[in-house]
Design an enzyme around this catalytic site. Structure first.
Site, short mmCIF file in Angstrom:
data_model
loop_
_atom_site.label_atom_id
_atom_site.label_comp_id
_atom_site.label_asym_id
_atom_site.label_seq_id
_atom_site.Cartn_x
_atom_site.Cartn_y
_atom_site.Cartn_z
N THR A 1 -9.05 8.49 2.64
CA THR A 1 -7.79 8.37 3.36
C THR A 1 -7.49 9.70 4.06
OG1 THR A 1 -6.56 9.07 1.41
CG2 THR A 1 -6.92 6.70 1.70
N CYS B 1 0.81 -1.22 0.00
CA CYS B 1 0.00 0.00 0.00
C CYS B 1 0.85 1.27 0.00
CB CYS B 1 -0.92 0.03 1.22
SG CYS B 1 -2.20 -1.22 1.22
N LYS C 1 0.77 3.44 -11.63
CA LYS C 1 -0.30 2.51 -11.28
C LYS C 1 -0.65 1.58 -12.44
CE LYS C 1 -0.80 3.81 -7.04
NZ LYS C 1 -0.46 2.90 -5.93
N SER D 1 -4.72 1.62 -9.15
CA SER D 1 -5.66 2.74 -9.01
C SER D 1 -6.50 2.78 -10.27
CB SER D 1 -4.91 4.06 -8.85
OG SER D 1 -5.77 5.17 -9.03
N PHE E 1 -10.94 7.21 -2.22
CA PHE E 1 -11.13 6.69 -0.87
C PHE E 1 -10.87 7.76 0.19
CE2 PHE E 1 -11.71 2.73 -2.73
CZ PHE E 1 -12.02 1.78 -1.77
N TYR F 1 1.53 9.56 -11.87
CA TYR F 1 0.77 8.65 -11.00
C TYR F 1 0.11 7.54 -11.81
CZ TYR F 1 -2.57 7.16 -7.41
OH TYR F 1 -3.31 6.42 -6.51
#
Length: 247
Positions: free
Chosen positions: A190, A83, A159, A142, A188, A155
């Site tokens: 987070t 993670c 991913k 992702s 999410f 990013y």
């Protein structure tokens, strides 16, 4: 594999999806060792009765030492959940010039190469188990891997690499009786996202098809647990996003 009789390492376990996964696995009876660069992860691990190893996932020696520490604590490794990661927002060509090469490289280094670094060394230790099923690896992709937005080149690339290597990893490690899957989360709740203004959070949640809310990190944790305990689940990338398709 039965979580109640397993030994797991969770990278990025100090917060967010990793912390939720470590806590859920412990609740299910698994032994857990949290790997995180943030030393604050030690307190989070202690709170749930897990071990801790301060780890730089991009550094081979750091990861090897962390895994050896985990083996010493738990007697072996059956599960690896990756993670650890960072989010980068930068346009390919912006007002200040082209995308920084260093920021692109750092994103790929942590998210993709870091995950591979951990899983390859974890697989080496899993192969020593000599069980009908020696191990399960769960990586974090992702939905940006499939429909990344503007400013997400680095990013999304990192991913997409996670998603793209799920099947070849599963094929590579089949002989060692190790399964590999990836989860592709949507938006999410987070700590990083929860730090945004409420109206921004509400706007993001409104884009989700159904249910119209942010994902709960515990939902990621339960999906990881499902993968671990579902023996026929292998080589798959699972979107966990409320049918969100980013534009």
């Amino acid at each position: 594999m039965d979580l109640s009789n397993s030994r797991a390492i969770v990278t990025g376990g100090a917060s967010g999806l990793g912390a939720a996964t470590a806590a859920h696995f412990r609740k299910m009876g698994a032994q857990v060792t949290v790997l995180d660069l943030d030393h604050a992860g030690e307190a989070a691990a202690t709170a749930i009765g897990a071990g801790f190893a301060q780890t730089d996932v991009t550094d081979e020696a750091s990861v090897a030492a962390a895994l050896d520490h985990a083996v010493g604590l738990m007697g072996g490794i059956d599960i690896c959940v990756n993670c650890a990661g960072i989010a980068t927002g930068e346009k390919t060509l912006g007002r200040d010039g082209p995308h920084g090469l260093s920021s692109f490289r750092r994103t790929v280094e942590i998210n993709l190469i870091g995950s591979f670094n951990v899983l390859r060394l974890a697989a080496e230790r899993m192969a020593l188990n000599d069980r009908p099923e020696n191990g399960v690896i769960v990586n974090t992709a992702s939905i940006a891997a499939f429909d990344g937005q503007k400013g997400q080149a680095a990013y999304a690339a990192s991913k997409a690499g996670i998603a793209g290597m799920a099947l070849p990893l599963a094929r590579d490690l089949a002989g060692q009786r190790i399964r590999v899957c990836a989860i592709a989360p949507g938006i999410f709740g987070t700590p990083m996202l929860k730090g945004l203004p409420q109206d921004v959070q509400d706007s993001l949640a409104a884009e989700v098809t159904f249910p119209k809310r942010l994902g709960d990190p515990d939902e990621y944790a339960r999906m990881a647990a499902f993968i671990v305990e579902s023996e026929y689940m292998n080589g798959e990338v699972i979107r966990l996003d409320g049918a969100l398709r980013m534009r």
